[in-house]
Design a protein around this motif. Structure first.
Motif, PDB file in Angstrom:
ATOM      1  N   THR A  69      88.274  50.486 -45.535  1.00 24.26           N
ATOM      2  CA  THR A  69      89.446  50.506 -46.418  1.00 24.26           C
ATOM      3  C   THR A  69      89.038  50.294 -47.864  1.00 24.26           C
ATOM      4  O   THR A  69      89.518  50.994 -48.772  1.00 24.26           O
ATOM      5  CB  THR A  69      90.455  49.427 -45.977  1.00 24.26           C
ATOM      6  N   VAL A  70      88.164  49.332 -48.118  1.00 25.07           N
ATOM      7  CA  VAL A  70      87.685  49.086 -49.478  1.00 25.07           C
ATOM      8  C   VAL A  70      86.985  50.330 -50.026  1.00 25.07           C
ATOM      9  O   VAL A  70      87.127  50.685 -51.211  1.00 25.07           O
ATOM     10  CB  VAL A  70      86.735  47.875 -49.504  1.00 25.07           C
ATOM     11  N   SER A  71      86.267  51.027 -49.160  1.00 20.23           N
ATOM     12  CA  SER A  71      85.535  52.219 -49.598  1.00 20.23           C
ATOM     13  C   SER A  71      86.457  53.354 -50.022  1.00 20.23           C
ATOM     14  O   SER A  71      86.027  54.275 -50.740  1.00 20.23           O
ATOM     15  CB  SER A  71      84.595  52.693 -48.481  1.00 20.23           C
ATOM     16  N   GLN A  72      87.727  53.330 -49.585  1.00 21.72           N
ATOM     17  CA  GLN A  72      88.680  54.337 -50.053  1.00 21.72           C
ATOM     18  C   GLN A  72      88.812  54.285 -51.568  1.00 21.72           C
ATOM     19  O   GLN A  72      88.969  55.312 -52.232  1.00 21.72           O
ATOM     20  CB  GLN A  72      90.055  54.120 -49.400  1.00 21.72           C
ATOM     21  N   PHE A  73      88.772  53.095 -52.117  1.00 21.72           N
ATOM     22  CA  PHE A  73      88.794  52.944 -53.574  1.00 21.72           C
ATOM     23  C   PHE A  73      87.428  53.228 -54.176  1.00 21.72           C
ATOM     24  O   PHE A  73      87.315  53.915 -55.196  1.00 21.72           O
ATOM     25  CB  PHE A  73      89.224  51.521 -53.952  1.00 21.72           C
ATOM     26  N   ALA A  74      86.375  52.683 -53.554  1.00 18.62           N
ATOM     27  CA  ALA A  74      85.026  52.782 -54.125  1.00 18.62           C
ATOM     28  C   ALA A  74      84.546  54.225 -54.220  1.00 18.62           C
ATOM     29  O   ALA A  74      83.715  54.542 -55.079  1.00 18.62           O
ATOM     30  CB  ALA A  74      84.048  51.963 -53.286  1.00 18.62           C
ATOM     31  N   ARG A  75      85.079  55.114 -53.352  1.00 20.12           N
ATOM     32  CA  ARG A  75      84.687  56.520 -53.405  1.00 20.12           C
ATOM     33  C   ARG A  75      85.360  57.268 -54.553  1.00 20.12           C
ATOM     34  O   ARG A  75      84.961  58.395 -54.869  1.00 20.12           O
ATOM     35  CB  ARG A  75      85.041  57.220 -52.093  1.00 20.12           C
ATOM     36  N   ARG A  76      86.388  56.671 -55.143  1.00 18.27           N
ATOM     37  CA  ARG A  76      87.212  57.400 -56.119  1.00 18.27           C
ATOM     38  C   ARG A  76      87.034  56.939 -57.556  1.00 18.27           C
ATOM     39  O   ARG A  76      87.248  57.720 -58.471  1.00 18.27           O
ATOM     40  CB  ARG A  76      88.681  57.317 -55.694  1.00 18.27           C
ATOM     41  N   LEU A  83      87.823  44.254 -56.048  1.00 18.43           N
ATOM     42  CA  LEU A  83      89.085  44.043 -55.339  1.00 18.43           C
ATOM     43  C   LEU A  83      90.248  43.788 -56.286  1.00 18.43           C
ATOM     44  O   LEU A  83      91.385  44.207 -56.018  1.00 18.43           O
ATOM     45  CB  LEU A  83      88.952  42.878 -54.356  1.00 18.43           C
ATOM     46  N   TYR A  84      89.993  43.101 -57.372  1.00 17.37           N
ATOM     47  CA  TYR A  84      91.034  42.850 -58.373  1.00 17.37           C
ATOM     48  C   TYR A  84      91.565  44.174 -58.929  1.00 17.37           C
ATOM     49  O   TYR A  84      92.778  44.428 -58.961  1.00 17.37           O
ATOM     50  CB  TYR A  84      90.456  41.970 -59.482  1.00 17.37           C
ATOM     51  N   THR A  85      90.658  45.045 -59.342  1.00 16.22           N
ATOM     52  CA  THR A  85      91.060  46.335 -59.904  1.00 16.22           C
ATOM     53  C   THR A  85      91.724  47.206 -58.845  1.00 16.22           C
ATOM     54  O   THR A  85      92.723  47.887 -59.124  1.00 16.22           O
ATOM     55  CB  THR A  85      89.841  47.057 -60.497  1.00 16.22           C
ATOM     56  N   TYR A  86      91.194  47.184 -57.622  1.00 21.29           N
ATOM     57  CA  TYR A  86      91.779  47.993 -56.562  1.00 21.29           C
ATOM     58  C   TYR A  86      93.228  47.590 -56.295  1.00 21.29           C
ATOM     59  O   TYR A  86      94.108  48.442 -56.131  1.00 21.29           O
ATOM     60  CB  TYR A  86      90.972  47.848 -55.272  1.00 21.29           C
ATOM     61  N   VAL A 392      99.201  52.658 -50.280  1.00 24.23           N
ATOM     62  CA  VAL A 392     100.071  52.939 -51.425  1.00 24.23           C
ATOM     63  C   VAL A 392      99.333  53.798 -52.447  1.00 24.23           C
ATOM     64  O   VAL A 392      99.862  54.796 -52.957  1.00 24.23           O
ATOM     65  CB  VAL A 392     100.564  51.627 -52.074  1.00 24.23           C
ATOM     66  N   PHE A 393      98.101  53.406 -52.732  1.00 22.41           N
ATOM     67  CA  PHE A 393      97.292  54.148 -53.700  1.00 22.41           C
ATOM     68  C   PHE A 393      97.011  55.569 -53.211  1.00 22.41           C
ATOM     69  O   PHE A 393      97.160  56.541 -53.961  1.00 22.41           O
ATOM     70  CB  PHE A 393      95.986  53.387 -53.936  1.00 22.41           C
ATOM     71  N   LEU A 394      96.597  55.696 -51.954  1.00 16.90           N
ATOM     72  CA  LEU A 394      96.261  57.016 -51.421  1.00 16.90           C
ATOM     73  C   LEU A 394      97.484  57.934 -51.369  1.00 16.90           C
ATOM     74  O   LEU A 394      97.389  59.141 -51.604  1.00 16.90           O
ATOM     75  CB  LEU A 394      95.645  56.867 -50.029  1.00 16.90           C
ATOM     76  N   ARG A 395      98.643  57.367 -51.050  1.00 17.61           N
ATOM     77  CA  ARG A 395      99.872  58.179 -51.033  1.00 17.61           C
ATOM     78  C   ARG A 395     100.211  58.663 -52.446  1.00 17.61           C
ATOM     79  O   ARG A 395     100.639  59.813 -52.644  1.00 17.61           O
ATOM     80  CB  ARG A 395     101.027  57.355 -50.465  1.00 17.61           C
ATOM     81  N   ARG A 396      99.989  57.796 -53.431  1.00 13.37           N
ATOM     82  CA  ARG A 396     100.305  58.167 -54.807  1.00 13.37           C
ATOM     83  C   ARG A 396      99.455  59.338 -55.289  1.00 13.37           C
ATOM     84  O   ARG A 396      99.933  60.189 -56.054  1.00 13.37           O
ATOM     85  CB  ARG A 396     100.095  56.964 -55.720  1.00 13.37           C
ATOM     86  N   ILE A 397      98.189  59.394 -54.849  1.00 18.16           N
ATOM     87  CA  ILE A 397      97.320  60.482 -55.297  1.00 18.16           C
ATOM     88  C   ILE A 397      97.307  61.644 -54.299  1.00 18.16           C
ATOM     89  O   ILE A 397      96.526  62.582 -54.453  1.00 18.16           O
ATOM     90  CB  ILE A 397      95.882  59.976 -55.545  1.00 18.16           C
ATOM     91  N   GLY A 398      98.150  61.562 -53.265  1.00 17.94           N
ATOM     92  CA  GLY A 398      98.277  62.667 -52.323  1.00 17.94           C
ATOM     93  C   GLY A 398      97.147  62.802 -51.335  1.00 17.94           C
ATOM     94  O   GLY A 398      96.892  63.898 -50.834  1.00 17.94           O
ATOM     95  N   GLU A 399      96.444  61.695 -51.004  1.00 21.89           N
ATOM     96  CA  GLU A 399      95.296  61.772 -50.099  1.00 21.89           C
ATOM     97  C   GLU A 399      95.411  60.809 -48.923  1.00 21.89           C
ATOM     98  O   GLU A 399      94.412  60.459 -48.294  1.00 21.89           O
ATOM     99  CB  GLU A 399      94.007  61.498 -50.882  1.00 21.89           C
ATOM    100  N   LEU A 400      96.623  60.394 -48.602  1.00 20.45           N
ATOM    101  CA  LEU A 400      96.821  59.469 -47.482  1.00 20.45           C
ATOM    102  C   LEU A 400      96.700  60.193 -46.153  1.00 20.45           C
ATOM    103  O   LEU A 400      97.241  61.288 -45.981  1.00 20.45           O
ATOM    104  CB  LEU A 400      98.198  58.801 -47.597  1.00 20.45           C
ATOM    105  N   GLY A 403      95.153  58.020 -40.020  1.00 22.25           N
ATOM    106  CA  GLY A 403      94.097  57.109 -39.589  1.00 22.25           C
ATOM    107  C   GLY A 403      93.775  56.052 -40.626  1.00 22.25           C
ATOM    108  O   GLY A 403      93.620  54.872 -40.307  1.00 22.25           O
ATOM    109  N   GLY A 404      93.684  56.469 -41.892  1.00 19.61           N
ATOM    110  CA  GLY A 404      93.391  55.513 -42.948  1.00 19.61           C
ATOM    111  C   GLY A 404      94.488  54.481 -43.114  1.00 19.61           C
ATOM    112  O   GLY A 404      94.211  53.289 -43.319  1.00 19.61           O
ATOM    113  N   ALA A 405      95.751  54.934 -43.002  1.00 19.42           N
ATOM    114  CA  ALA A 405      96.873  54.001 -43.140  1.00 19.42           C
ATOM    115  C   ALA A 405      96.891  52.999 -42.003  1.00 19.42           C
ATOM    116  O   ALA A 405      97.090  51.792 -42.212  1.00 19.42           O
ATOM    117  CB  ALA A 405      98.184  54.777 -43.196  1.00 19.42           C
ATOM    118  N   LEU A 406      96.692  53.479 -40.768  1.00 18.56           N
ATOM    119  CA  LEU A 406      96.715  52.579 -39.615  1.00 18.56           C
ATOM    120  C   LEU A 406      95.583  51.558 -39.687  1.00 18.56           C
ATOM    121  O   LEU A 406      95.778  50.373 -39.379  1.00 18.56           O
ATOM    122  CB  LEU A 406      96.619  53.390 -38.320  1.00 18.56           C
ATOM    123  N   MET A 407      94.397  51.993 -40.083  1.00 12.95           N
ATOM    124  CA  MET A 407      93.260  51.075 -40.183  1.00 12.95           C
ATOM    125  C   MET A 407      93.530  50.001 -41.225  1.00 12.95           C
ATOM    126  O   MET A 407      93.271  48.811 -41.003  1.00 12.95           O
ATOM    127  CB  MET A 407      91.991  51.843 -40.536  1.00 12.95           C
TER     128      MET A 407
END
Length: 491
Positions: A69-76, A83-86, A392-400, A403-407
């Motif tokens: 889950t953390v890597s969803q942000f780190a990849r972008r 974590l604060y910025t994420y 929330v972040f992934l939905r906002r950028i259209g990449e949700l 599987g990612g949401a459930l995890m």
């Protein structure tokens, strides 16, 4: 190509100066697997010895989910605030500040725990050589020596600190792993029933043990705090996070199985042991290895202090650049590109608190238990907020994705349940961690409320992350409101 900045919002750090192994070293040192493999297993056994192996396994699986889950942000995007910025980018300023406060508590408390642990094992080694060297005075002296080394390494630069930590951890892990394997060979076949929870042990107890075991994994995300300093951060940071969790999980399971089975074989109690590895080494004829392991564990604790302090100072540095805390804290060293403003604020706290505890006569093992539990609680709160922020972040950028949401949501729910279970078990046993955590939470809430007092708005750019600069883009032209020049650290 116009409207690029001439320098990063996080300028002053040694931008794009470290490679994958340096980034990996940051996460590995913050986790300190060789030290955690021995000390945290003992703390888990203190909750319920028979639940040790399941608790460690559960914590490993949950840590993998959180890491993904953390890597969803780190990849972008690359964010020194991690974590604060994420959390800011997913949930907004106020939840982001809550995550920032939580992770600051986590990094600071684990740094204190590491300094105490390093002093504890070093004093044991010194006491064996010179029996006159013992007691609070010896531990306090060791703490001060650790603090001096910590300052020197952190000010000198991330390449020095990360490589020192990586070498120390690599040697320590090799020593501990070899010793654990040797013990397993000496003790022979293991009865699987000794690795399972005893009759009457509740799921809540296993959950409480899992939270303590999670403290052995916390810090895996700290590679993200080097997002500005890493080369190709969108690739190297997620890889470093995943590898740290996987390697740690394997080592912790090996350590848990070895120690639980070993004490069952000698009819002893791991929960009552002062140094399980030493006792098992002596029992199975490997006494010399136990002393060598102590050297590795003490060094690993120091590496953990370096990694935790590195992450702590970069989060505080980012908050200063965001304008959340005084901007003077966001100063960097002109030659070495280290956040000296944050170092000046943070290092006295993480050194003086454990030193005061030791000089006040607090038992060092009790101090270690409190600091690691408080640090673990801080980490867990930050992880929960980031896991909620990710969908929330992934939905906002259209990449949700489903599987990612459930995890992410499962991880948030499981972490919350584990934290609640730990507080319930700790309070029922007369522990003070829950009350200390409440006090810290109230202090953090008060600090955030004070920052927002009188309707004062937060700066618009809260949640700053690294951005491409004009010199990185073919035909890039800086914005008119910025002076010409690149994002270099001047010597």
């Amino acid at each position: 190509m116009s409207d690029f900045g001439s320098r990063s919002p996080l300028h002053g750090l040694a931008r794009r100066s470290v490679g994958f192994f340096d980034v990996l070293a940051q996460s590995v040192s913050a986790v300190a697997p060789s030290a955690a493999a021995t000390t945290v297993v003992l703390l888990v056994a203190g909750v319920e010895p028979s639940a040790t192996v399941p608790a460690v396994l559960l914590a490993g699986i949950l840590s993998l989910f959180v890491a993904q889950t953390v890597s969803q942000f780190a990849r972008r995007f690359a964010a020194t605030g991690a974590l604060y910025t994420y959390a800011v980018r997913g949930l907004g300023p106020v939840p982001g500040l809550a995550a920032g406060a939580a992770i600051i508590v986590g990094y600071a408390a684990i740094a204190m725990f590491a300094l105490l642990g390093g002093a504890y094992y070093t004093s044991m080694l010194l006491g064996a050589l010179w029996p006159a060297v013992h007691g609070p005075g010896a531990i306090a002296g060791t703490l001060l020596a650790e603090a001096l080394l910590l300052v020197l390494v952190l000010v000198r630069g991330i390449r020095i600190s990360s490589r020192v930590a990586l070498v120390v951890e690599a040697v320590s892990v090799a020593i501990i792993a070899a010793l654990l394997v040797a013990l397993l060979v000496r003790m022979g076949p293991i009865d699987p029933s000794v690795l399972l929870p005893a009759d009457g042990v509740s799921l809540a107890t296993v959950g409480a043990g899992a939270l303590v075991a999670l403290t052995a994994f916390v810090g895996f995300e700290s590679a993200a705090t080097l997002g500005v300093e890493a080369r190709t951060p969108l690739r190297t940071v997620p890889r470093a996070i995943a590898w740290t969790v996987l390697v740690s999980a394997v080592l912790y399971l090996l350590a848990a199985v070895t120690q639980v089975a070993g004490f069952a074989a000698i009819d002893g109690s791991i929960a009552d042991s002062a140094s399980p590895i030493n006792e098992l080494s002596a029992a199975f004829g490997l006494g010399g290895w136990g002393v060598l392991a102590d050297v590795g564990i003490a060094a690993s604790f120091l590496a953990c202090a370096i990694g935790s302090a590195t992450a702590l100072t970069r989060v505080v540095f980012t908050m200063a650049r965001d304008g959340v805390v005084p901007k003077a804290i966001g100063r960097t060293h002109r030659r070495w590109g280290t956040p000296t403003g944050a170092l000046i604020v943070c290092l006295p706290v993480i050194v003086l608190v454990p030193l005061a505890l030791v000089l006040a006569g607090v038992d060092i093992r009790a101090a270690m238990h409190v600091t690691i539990a408080l640090g673990g609680a801080g980490y867990i709160v930050a992880y929960v907020l980031v896991c909620v922020a990710a969908p929330v972040f992934l939905r906002r950028i259209g990449e949700l994705t489903v599987g990612g949401a459930l995890m992410a949501l499962f991880s948030a729910a499981a972490l919350t349940a584990a934290l609640a279970a730990f507080f319930i078990v700790d309070a029922a046993g007369g522990g003070a961690v829950v009350w200390l955590a409440v006090a810290v939470a109230m202090a953090a809430t008060g600090a955030i409320a004070w920052r927002l007092r009188g309707g004062r708005r937060l700066p618009e750019r809260i949640g700053t992350y690294d951005e491409p600069i004009a010199t990185q883009v073919l035909g890039g032209v800086p914005r008119a409101d910025q002076a010409a020049g690149g994002d270099t650290v001047r010597g």
